[in-house]
Scaffold this motif. Structure first.
Motif, PDB file in Angstrom:
ATOM      1  N   THR A 172     -35.240  47.700  48.657  1.00  0.00           N
ATOM      2  CA  THR A 172     -35.127  46.467  49.441  1.00  0.00           C
ATOM      3  C   THR A 172     -34.026  45.572  48.870  1.00  0.00           C
ATOM      4  O   THR A 172     -34.101  45.195  47.687  1.00  0.00           O
ATOM      5  N   PRO A 173     -33.020  45.234  49.681  1.00  0.00           N
ATOM      6  CA  PRO A 173     -31.963  44.353  49.177  1.00  0.00           C
ATOM      7  C   PRO A 173     -32.498  42.958  48.890  1.00  0.00           C
ATOM      8  O   PRO A 173     -33.245  42.399  49.696  1.00  0.00           O
ATOM      9  N   GLY A 174     -32.125  42.396  47.750  1.00  0.00           N
ATOM     10  CA  GLY A 174     -32.659  41.100  47.324  1.00  0.00           C
ATOM     11  C   GLY A 174     -32.384  39.979  48.304  1.00  0.00           C
ATOM     12  O   GLY A 174     -33.194  39.050  48.433  1.00  0.00           O
ATOM     13  N   ILE A 175     -31.274  40.041  49.008  1.00  0.00           N
ATOM     14  CA  ILE A 175     -30.907  38.979  49.943  1.00  0.00           C
ATOM     15  C   ILE A 175     -31.989  38.793  51.015  1.00  0.00           C
ATOM     16  O   ILE A 175     -32.162  37.697  51.555  1.00  0.00           O
ATOM     17  N   GLY A 176     -32.737  39.831  51.292  1.00  0.00           N
ATOM     18  CA  GLY A 176     -33.807  39.743  52.292  1.00  0.00           C
ATOM     19  C   GLY A 176     -34.928  38.792  51.876  1.00  0.00           C
ATOM     20  O   GLY A 176     -35.732  38.382  52.698  1.00  0.00           O
ATOM     21  N   PHE A 177     -34.965  38.440  50.576  1.00  0.00           N
ATOM     22  CA  PHE A 177     -35.995  37.512  50.093  1.00  0.00           C
ATOM     23  C   PHE A 177     -35.434  36.102  49.918  1.00  0.00           C
ATOM     24  O   PHE A 177     -36.093  35.227  49.368  1.00  0.00           O
ATOM     25  N   GLY A 178     -34.195  35.884  50.363  1.00  0.00           N
ATOM     26  CA  GLY A 178     -33.558  34.571  50.218  1.00  0.00           C
ATOM     27  C   GLY A 178     -32.230  34.702  49.487  1.00  0.00           C
ATOM     28  O   GLY A 178     -31.995  35.694  48.788  1.00  0.00           O
ATOM     29  N   GLU A 179     -31.397  33.668  49.634  1.00  0.00           N
ATOM     30  CA  GLU A 179     -30.032  33.728  49.058  1.00  0.00           C
ATOM     31  C   GLU A 179     -30.061  33.968  47.552  1.00  0.00           C
ATOM     32  O   GLU A 179     -29.191  34.636  47.019  1.00  0.00           O
ATOM     33  N   CYS A 180     -31.062  33.385  46.869  1.00  0.00           N
ATOM     34  CA  CYS A 180     -31.088  33.545  45.407  1.00  0.00           C
ATOM     35  C   CYS A 180     -31.496  34.963  45.004  1.00  0.00           C
ATOM     36  O   CYS A 180     -31.491  35.299  43.821  1.00  0.00           O
ATOM     37  N   GLY A 181     -31.847  35.785  45.989  1.00  0.00           N
ATOM     38  CA  GLY A 181     -32.158  37.182  45.685  1.00  0.00           C
ATOM     39  C   GLY A 181     -30.904  38.048  45.726  1.00  0.00           C
ATOM     40  O   GLY A 181     -30.953  39.241  45.385  1.00  0.00           O
ATOM     41  N   GLU A 182     -29.787  37.457  46.138  1.00  0.00           N
ATOM     42  CA  GLU A 182     -28.547  38.243  46.207  1.00  0.00           C
ATOM     43  C   GLU A 182     -28.161  38.709  44.803  1.00  0.00           C
ATOM     44  O   GLU A 182     -28.365  37.997  43.817  1.00  0.00           O
ATOM     45  N   GLY A 183     -27.625  39.937  44.735  1.00  0.00           N
ATOM     46  CA  GLY A 183     -27.252  40.494  43.431  1.00  0.00           C
ATOM     47  C   GLY A 183     -28.372  41.332  42.819  1.00  0.00           C
ATOM     48  O   GLY A 183     -28.207  41.900  41.738  1.00  0.00           O
ATOM     49  N   TYR A 184     -29.495  41.394  43.520  1.00  0.00           N
ATOM     50  CA  TYR A 184     -30.636  42.174  43.024  1.00  0.00           C
ATOM     51  C   TYR A 184     -31.185  43.082  44.129  1.00  0.00           C
ATOM     52  O   TYR A 184     -30.928  42.847  45.318  1.00  0.00           O
ATOM     53  N   ALA A 185     -31.933  44.073  43.720  1.00  0.00           N
ATOM     54  CA  ALA A 185     -32.675  44.888  44.688  1.00  0.00           C
ATOM     55  C   ALA A 185     -34.093  45.076  44.145  1.00  0.00           C
ATOM     56  O   ALA A 185     -34.299  45.136  42.931  1.00  0.00           O
ATOM     57  N   ARG A 186     -35.043  45.145  45.052  1.00  0.00           N
ATOM     58  CA  ARG A 186     -36.430  45.381  44.634  1.00  0.00           C
ATOM     59  C   ARG A 186     -36.743  46.864  44.793  1.00  0.00           C
ATOM     60  O   ARG A 186     -36.598  47.426  45.874  1.00  0.00           O
ATOM     61  N   VAL A 187     -37.139  47.464  43.681  1.00  0.00           N
ATOM     62  CA  VAL A 187     -37.452  48.895  43.680  1.00  0.00           C
ATOM     63  C   VAL A 187     -38.937  49.040  43.327  1.00  0.00           C
ATOM     64  O   VAL A 187     -39.380  48.535  42.301  1.00  0.00           O
ATOM     65  N   THR A 188     -39.696  49.705  44.188  1.00  0.00           N
ATOM     66  CA  THR A 188     -41.147  49.794  43.933  1.00  0.00           C
ATOM     67  C   THR A 188     -41.503  51.117  43.263  1.00  0.00           C
ATOM     68  O   THR A 188     -40.774  52.101  43.382  1.00  0.00           O
ATOM     69  N   PHE A 189     -42.621  51.090  42.555  1.00  0.00           N
ATOM     70  CA  PHE A 189     -43.097  52.360  41.996  1.00  0.00           C
ATOM     71  C   PHE A 189     -44.436  52.759  42.612  1.00  0.00           C
ATOM     72  O   PHE A 189     -45.382  53.150  41.935  1.00  0.00           O
ATOM     73  N   THR A 190     -44.448  52.687  43.943  1.00  0.00           N
ATOM     74  CA  THR A 190     -45.632  53.132  44.696  1.00  0.00           C
ATOM     75  C   THR A 190     -45.406  54.547  45.228  1.00  0.00           C
ATOM     76  O   THR A 190     -45.689  54.844  46.388  1.00  0.00           O
ATOM     77  N   GLN A 191     -44.829  55.392  44.381  1.00  0.00           N
ATOM     78  CA  GLN A 191     -44.606  56.806  44.712  1.00  0.00           C
ATOM     79  C   GLN A 191     -44.981  57.629  43.486  1.00  0.00           C
ATOM     80  O   GLN A 191     -44.852  57.132  42.355  1.00  0.00           O
ATOM     81  N   PRO A 192     -45.408  58.882  43.676  1.00  0.00           N
ATOM     82  CA  PRO A 192     -45.728  59.714  42.510  1.00  0.00           C
ATOM     83  C   PRO A 192     -44.495  59.916  41.605  1.00  0.00           C
ATOM     84  O   PRO A 192     -43.371  59.774  42.054  1.00  0.00           O
ATOM     85  N   LYS A 193     -44.788  60.277  40.340  1.00  0.00           N
ATOM     86  CA  LYS A 193     -43.714  60.402  39.338  1.00  0.00           C
ATOM     87  C   LYS A 193     -42.573  61.325  39.780  1.00  0.00           C
ATOM     88  O   LYS A 193     -41.403  61.009  39.603  1.00  0.00           O
ATOM     89  N   GLU A 194     -42.970  62.481  40.367  1.00  0.00           N
ATOM     90  CA  GLU A 194     -41.914  63.459  40.749  1.00  0.00           C
ATOM     91  C   GLU A 194     -40.956  62.846  41.760  1.00  0.00           C
ATOM     92  O   GLU A 194     -39.749  63.112  41.725  1.00  0.00           O
ATOM     93  N   ARG A 195     -41.499  62.055  42.668  1.00  0.00           N
ATOM     94  CA  ARG A 195     -40.647  61.425  43.695  1.00  0.00           C
ATOM     95  C   ARG A 195     -39.754  60.364  43.058  1.00  0.00           C
ATOM     96  O   ARG A 195     -38.606  60.180  43.465  1.00  0.00           O
ATOM     97  N   ILE A 196     -40.298  59.656  42.061  1.00  0.00           N
ATOM     98  CA  ILE A 196     -39.492  58.632  41.384  1.00  0.00           C
ATOM     99  C   ILE A 196     -38.334  59.313  40.640  1.00  0.00           C
ATOM    100  O   ILE A 196     -37.187  58.866  40.697  1.00  0.00           O
TER     101      ILE A 196
END
Ligand SMILES: Cc1ncc(COP(=O)(O)O)c(C=O)c1O
Length: 386
Positions: free
Chosen positions: A351-375
């Motif tokens: 998820t691109p950080g900008i989607g959470f507001g301007e101050c989220g620009e320059g970041y991305a949100r990466v989740t770990f809601t996937q099994p280890k092999e997929r990560i």
């Protein structure tokens, strides 16, 4: 024939994820094996005792009538018991309202207290419902509170202009930055809200998804919080029950009452059987400590977190190891939308950080809601892309 949207709907910001979602759909239709590290929805199942309880309660014909709109008395009692065990906070029944997930309550609290042009302090970046559901759709005015890395992703309370502010939102453990706080910060926040007569809405959706021994506080633990605060919570993340839509708001009696009053004109509360399942789920806590199911759940997530952070750092990205939530907030060194698109090209959705507001620009949100092999596979692809 076309119909005009209401002005408040027209004021909603453009949906930044639309283009990304379109690409994801196209890729899936082409049969691309896309790995989604973008959604905040646990892949792990609810514990077996909850699935059993759900079967049992749903099969009882008595559990299919309308609920009390504020929530069943035994549900509210279970929530109050849980707050006592978990946070040592005392709640009366009229300080609890059942929600169709905390998102619904967060959106409806604005309906109870925000008048046209009332100012609402909203963290930026943030879960979008504070600004959109609770402020813009209630004709309020969003006043962004920047969450900056150098401040530990906490708002600088002293720098805020509190004039004509009616309400503020805070959320720790935080989505999307994964930042956490201690009670010292919460004391400052309560002091700020009291000094300026501001309603403090505290979103504690992730308090139970914690690692390395971190124990997230409730705002209601702070002296005086009950004068100004309402806390939102749900079983979504704690018990892997996002689709069951069961949550609650607790705290100041007038704030909870206002929310209940609005809700009584909109919905008739969560299904009785869901509330009965929630009673059994919350009763799994025997004290402050998480029940066994949750300890195991969090250990699985913790292992994934360690793996993801280690590989991302090896690839060259800067990111903190979160003490809570299932998000890693990665410094993507530039345009977050371009970053997300580049990863989509190699079959990974973040998820691109900008989607959470301007101050989220320059970041991305990466989740770990996937099994280890997929990560691991996702990280291999990310590594190839850079
Ligand atoms: C910060 C935060 N608050 C609230 C919610 C809403 O959760 P629910 O409505 O399932 O309780 C979410 C969901 O992702 C969230 O990230």
């Amino acid at each position: 024939m076309t119909f005009e949207y209401a002005e408040r709907v027209k004021r909603l910001p453009p949906y930044l994820f639309a283009e990304i979602e379109k690409t994801i759909k196209e890729k899936k239709a082409q049969g691309v094996d896309l790995i989604s590290l973008s959604i905040g929805d646990p892949d792990l199942p609810p514990p077996r005792f909850i699935l059993e309880a759900l079967k049992q309660e749903a099969a009882d014909p008595k559990n299919h009538n309308y609920s009390f709109s504020q929530g069943e008395p035994d549900f509210r009692e279970a929530v109050a018991d849980w707050y006592k065990k978990r946070f040592n906070v005392d709640l009366a029944q009229d300080q609890v309202v059942a929600l169709l997930g905390s998102k619904e309550g967060i959106a409806n609290i604005g309906r109870a207290f925000i008048n046209t042009s009332d100012r609402v302090l909203v963290p930026n970046p943030a879960y979008p419902v504070y600004a959109n559901g609770s402020t813009i759709l209630c004709d309020g005015t969003v006043v962004p509170m920047p969450l900056l890395e150098e401040d530990g992703f906490r708002p600088d309370l002293e720098a805020l202009d509190a004039r004509r502010v009616k309400m503020m939102f805070l959320n720790y453990p935080n989505n999307p930055t994964a930042a956490t706080v201690d009670t010292k910060f919460l004391k400052q926040a309560v002091g700020f809200a009291k000094d300026n007569s501001i309603i403090l809405c505290y979103d504690n959706a992730y308090s139970e998804i914690t690692y390395d021994g971190y124990c997230a506080p409730s705002i209601l633990e702070v002296d005086g919080a009950m004068d100004v605060a309402v806390e939102f919570h749900s079983l979504s993340k704690t018990f892997n029950m996002t689709g069951d839509r069961i949550g609650f708001a607790v705290g100041n009696k007038q704030l909870v009452g206002g929310l209940a009053k609005v809700k009584s004109q909109i919905d008739s509360g969560p299904p009785v059987y869901t509330q009965k399942v929630a009673v059994k789920a919350l009763a799994a806590y025997k004290g402050k400590e998480p029940p066994e199911f949750l300890r195991k759940n969090n250990l699985i997530l913790q292992e994934r977190r360690d793996l993801l952070v280690e590989i991302l750092r090896k690839i060259g990205f800067k990111c903190d190891k979160p003490k809570a939530t299932f998000y890693v907030w990665v410094n993507c060194k530039g345009d977050s939308m371009k970053f997300a698109k580049r990863l989509l090209d190699v079959g990974v959705a973040v998820t691109p950080g900008i989607g959470f507001g301007e101050c989220g620009e320059g970041y991305a949100r990466v989740t770990f809601t996937q099994p280890k092999e997929r990560i691991i596979e996702a990280c291999n692809r990310i590594s190839r892309a850079f």
